[in-house]
Design a protein around this motif. Structure first.
Motif, mmCIF file in Angstrom:
data_model
loop_
_atom_site.group_PDB
_atom_site.id
_atom_site.type_symbol
_atom_site.label_atom_id
_atom_site.label_comp_id
_atom_site.label_asym_id
_atom_site.label_seq_id
_atom_site.Cartn_x
_atom_site.Cartn_y
_atom_site.Cartn_z
ATOM 1 N N GLY A 17 -31.152 30.164 42.475
ATOM 2 C CA GLY A 17 -31.576 31.524 42.150
ATOM 3 C C GLY A 17 -32.937 31.570 41.482
ATOM 4 N N ALA A 18 -33.178 30.637 40.573
ATOM 5 C CA ALA A 18 -34.477 30.594 39.878
ATOM 6 C C ALA A 18 -35.603 30.266 40.846
ATOM 7 N N SER A 19 -35.364 29.320 41.759
ATOM 8 C CA SER A 19 -36.429 28.969 42.704
ATOM 9 C C SER A 19 -36.696 30.113 43.679
ATOM 10 N N ALA A 20 -35.645 30.792 44.124
ATOM 11 C CA ALA A 20 -35.830 31.930 45.019
ATOM 12 C C ALA A 20 -36.570 33.063 44.303
ATOM 13 N N SER A 21 -36.220 33.306 43.042
ATOM 14 C CA SER A 21 -36.901 34.342 42.256
ATOM 15 C C SER A 21 -38.359 33.988 42.019
ATOM 16 N N TRP A 22 -38.602 32.717 41.711
ATOM 17 C CA TRP A 22 -39.983 32.275 41.464
ATOM 18 C C TRP A 22 -40.828 32.433 42.716
ATOM 19 N N LEU A 23 -40.284 32.033 43.880
ATOM 20 C CA LEU A 23 -41.045 32.143 45.125
ATOM 21 C C LEU A 23 -41.362 33.601 45.441
ATOM 22 N N MET A 24 -40.395 34.488 45.208
ATOM 23 C CA MET A 24 -40.633 35.911 45.456
ATOM 24 C C MET A 24 -41.662 36.477 44.481
ATOM 25 N N ALA A 25 -41.534 36.114 43.201
ATOM 26 C CA ALA A 25 -42.457 36.639 42.185
ATOM 27 C C ALA A 25 -43.863 36.074 42.349
ATOM 28 N N LEU A 59 -37.047 20.619 47.909
ATOM 29 C CA LEU A 59 -35.687 20.778 48.424
ATOM 30 C C LEU A 59 -35.015 19.430 48.655
ATOM 31 N N VAL A 60 -35.762 18.477 49.191
ATOM 32 C CA VAL A 60 -35.160 17.171 49.476
ATOM 33 C C VAL A 60 -35.314 16.175 48.331
ATOM 34 N N SER A 61 -36.250 16.392 47.434
ATOM 35 C CA SER A 61 -36.475 15.410 46.361
ATOM 36 C C SER A 61 -35.348 15.413 45.326
ATOM 37 N N GLY A 62 -34.723 16.530 45.077
ATOM 38 C CA GLY A 62 -33.621 16.581 44.115
ATOM 39 C C GLY A 62 -32.453 15.701 44.517
ATOM 40 N N PRO A 63 -31.914 15.887 45.730
ATOM 41 C CA PRO A 63 -30.815 15.010 46.162
ATOM 42 C C PRO A 63 -31.214 13.538 46.256
ATOM 43 N N VAL A 64 -32.437 13.268 46.704
ATOM 44 C CA VAL A 64 -32.890 11.869 46.786
ATOM 45 C C VAL A 64 -32.937 11.260 45.394
ATOM 46 N N LEU A 65 -33.448 12.006 44.435
ATOM 47 C CA LEU A 65 -33.507 11.515 43.058
ATOM 48 C C LEU A 65 -32.100 11.247 42.515
#
Length: 152
Positions: A17-25, A59-65
């Motif tokens: 939600g925060a990333s979607a809000s940040w991208l929109m803002a 998007l992919v770096s979180g799961p890889v980390l």
């Protein structure tokens, strides 16, 4: 109830939600993954590539980390495995991916665009698309597991 998993899910939802809000803002863009990838591969307006690549890298770096730290969780359905082989085989997985890509084109978006961003904007179109995604997913699981015996 496993509170650790529940808290991880809650934190994941907050981050989405925060990333979607940040991208929109910040950029006035909807965080729909299929639209971001499609724009990167096919449309690519001038100056639009950097944020798309950055978003997908995040998007992919979180799961890889998490996998590198040994905190990946068990998504394979086997006690000692983190990521297992596709249940129906690679061919079925490729066909399913192609159908999902085709469907996101027909539906003008995916679950992230409609389900996360569209519903938060109270879009009736996104509500209908999300209900359709959910019903199609439930029917697919029922047919594949109970009628075809795949992954049962």
């Amino acid at each position: 109830m496993d509170w650790g998993s529940a808290l991880q899910g809650l934190l994941g939802g907050v981050l989405i939600g925060a990333s979607a809000s940040w991208l929109m803002a910040a950029l006035g863009r909807v965080a729909g993954i299929s639209g971001i990838v499609s724009g990167l591969l096919f449309d690519r307006p001038t100056g639009d590539t950097a944020w798309r690549l950055t978003f997908l890298l995040g998007l992919v770096s979180g799961p890889v980390l998490l996998l590198l730290l040994g905190e990946g969780g068990n998504v394979a359905g086997q006690p000692d495995a983190v990521v297992g082989p596709p249940v129906g085989g690679a061919g079925l997985m490729l066909a399913a991916g192609a159908l999902v890509g085709f469907g996101t084109g027909i539906g003008s978006g995916c679950t992230s665009g409609h389900g996360v961003c569209g519903l938060s904007r109270l879009s009736v179109r996104s509500l209908m698309a999300t209900v359709t995604f959910l019903v199609a997913g439930m029917v697919t699981v029922y047919v594949s597991r109970h009628l075809m015996g795949v992954g049962a």
